[in-house]
Write an enzyme that holds these catalytic residues in place. Sequence first.
Site, PDB file in Angstrom:
ATOM      1  N   HIS A 164       0.137   0.726 -13.115  1.00 44.36           N
ATOM      2  CA  HIS A 164       0.811  -0.506 -13.538  1.00 44.36           C
ATOM      3  C   HIS A 164       2.304  -0.229 -13.709  1.00 44.36           C
ATOM      4  CE1 HIS A 164       1.213  -4.422 -15.417  1.00 44.36           C
ATOM      5  NE2 HIS A 164       1.999  -3.842 -16.317  1.00 44.36           N
ATOM      6  N   ARG A 170      -5.582  -8.348  -8.860  1.00 46.35           N
ATOM      7  CA  ARG A 170      -6.681  -9.174  -9.402  1.00 46.35           C
ATOM      8  C   ARG A 170      -7.214  -8.494 -10.647  1.00 46.35           C
ATOM      9  NH1 ARG A 170      -7.563 -13.993  -6.518  1.00 46.35           N
ATOM     10  NH2 ARG A 170      -6.702 -13.559  -4.469  1.00 46.35           N
ATOM     11  N   GLY A 223       0.778  -1.236   0.000  1.00 47.86           N
ATOM     12  CA  GLY A 223       0.000   0.000   0.000  1.00 47.86           C
ATOM     13  C   GLY A 223       0.810   1.286   0.000  1.00 47.86           C
ATOM     14  N   GLY A 246     -10.095  -5.700 -20.737  1.00 47.59           N
ATOM     15  CA  GLY A 246      -8.871  -6.475 -20.962  1.00 47.59           C
ATOM     16  C   GLY A 246      -7.924  -6.391 -19.775  1.00 47.59           C
ATOM     17  N   LEU A 257     -10.304  -7.316 -12.542  1.00 53.80           N
ATOM     18  CA  LEU A 257     -11.674  -6.973 -12.151  1.00 53.80           C
ATOM     19  C   LEU A 257     -12.646  -7.536 -13.184  1.00 53.80           C
ATOM     20  CD1 LEU A 257     -10.822  -3.388 -10.959  1.00 53.80           C
ATOM     21  CD2 LEU A 257     -11.780  -5.212  -9.519  1.00 53.80           C
ATOM     22  N   ASP A 301     -10.269  -1.198 -18.675  1.00 57.61           N
ATOM     23  CA  ASP A 301     -11.341  -1.717 -19.526  1.00 57.61           C
ATOM     24  C   ASP A 301     -11.444  -3.225 -19.278  1.00 57.61           C
ATOM     25  OD1 ASP A 301      -9.297  -2.886 -20.933  1.00 57.61           O
ATOM     26  OD2 ASP A 301      -9.608  -1.732 -22.781  1.00 57.61           O
TER      27      ASP A 301
HETATM   28  C1  GAR Z   1       2.640  -1.064  -7.683  1.00 57.13           C
HETATM   29  O1  GAR Z   1       3.900  -0.953  -8.287  1.00 57.13           O
HETATM   30  C2  GAR Z   1       1.577  -1.311  -8.742  1.00 57.13           C
HETATM   31  O2  GAR Z   1       1.839  -0.681  -9.959  1.00 57.13           O
HETATM   32  C3  GAR Z   1       1.644  -2.798  -8.876  1.00 57.13           C
HETATM   33  O3  GAR Z   1       1.751  -3.253  -7.569  1.00 57.13           O
HETATM   34  C4  GAR Z   1       2.530  -2.324  -6.826  1.00 57.13           C
HETATM   35  C5  GAR Z   1       1.833  -2.050  -5.512  1.00 57.13           C
HETATM   36  O4  GAR Z   1       2.688  -1.363  -4.649  1.00 57.13           O
HETATM   37  N1  GAR Z   1       0.490  -3.323  -9.551  1.00 57.13           N
HETATM   38  C6  GAR Z   1       0.557  -4.297 -10.449  1.00 57.13           C
HETATM   39  O5  GAR Z   1       1.561  -4.912 -10.727  1.00 57.13           O
HETATM   40  C7  GAR Z   1      -0.779  -4.634 -11.082  1.00 57.13           C
HETATM   41  N2  GAR Z   1      -0.583  -5.424 -12.278  1.00 57.13           N
HETATM   42  P1  GAR Z   1       2.167  -0.765  -3.277  1.00 57.13           P
HETATM   43  O6  GAR Z   1       1.329  -1.865  -2.604  1.00 57.13           O
HETATM   44  O7  GAR Z   1       3.397  -0.434  -2.509  1.00 57.13           O
HETATM   45  O8  GAR Z   1       1.334   0.433  -3.605  1.00 57.13           O
END
Ligand code: GAR
Length: 207
Positions: free
Chosen positions: A108, A90, A12, A142, A92, A140
């Site tokens: 991302h 996940r 987080g 995908g 959605l 979206d």
């Molecule tokens: C972030 O880098 C986010 O972009 C990635 O998880 C990390 C969460 O970090 N999300 C993905 O890879 C989704 N495909 P955080 O829990 O420290 O915010």
Amino acid sequence: MLKLAVLISGGGSNLKALIEATSDPEFPAEIVCVGADTAAAGLAYAEAAGIPSFVVRPADHANRAEWGAALAAGIQNHGADLVVSAGLMRILPAGFVSEFSPRLINTHPALLPLFPGAHAVRDALAAGATETGVTVHIIDEGVDTGPVLRQAVVAVRAGEAEADLHERIKQEERPLLVRTVREIADGTLDLAAVAGAAAGAAAADLA
Ligand code: GAR
């Protein structure tokens, strides 16, 4: 004041950045709830800030659609008008996406359309990419395919470990996400217009 729901799965740090930004009364958005698919460590940031949070576990639901409906209900309870997936690991379901889109964004850790999916940083290293980065985009149906809103580039260092590169990406990601949310909240960035333009371009491609 734009009302945000933030969705997380892990540590987080992006949520923490959003909490810090929105604690400034001048910031044009507030976080009304935090949702997670598991007992994510990052929920502690919501608790510390007095933000309501809830956990909706896929294992407690018959299928992905029902999980998505329960997650959507939790968000609607708090009257959010923008859903921010900030480390939700996940996909959605379609019903969830159609309920909130285009007011549904994701961050991302790659320069989409390169390296979609759950292992974006690992995949960029495995491909020998010399640069990667972060993308904030509209979700979206995908997997990481929705219209791109903002991106930041991060150069890959020779021999860099996945965790180190991911941490350097996150250093760019947190302010980029905060800035993008600010732009949506103050009207600089019009999600409906971006989504409409993307749909128009897709239709033209088919014609
Ligand atoms: C972030 O880098 C986010 O972009 C990635 O998880 C990390 C969460 O970090 N999300 C993905 O890879 C989704 N495909 P955080 O829990 O420290 O915010």
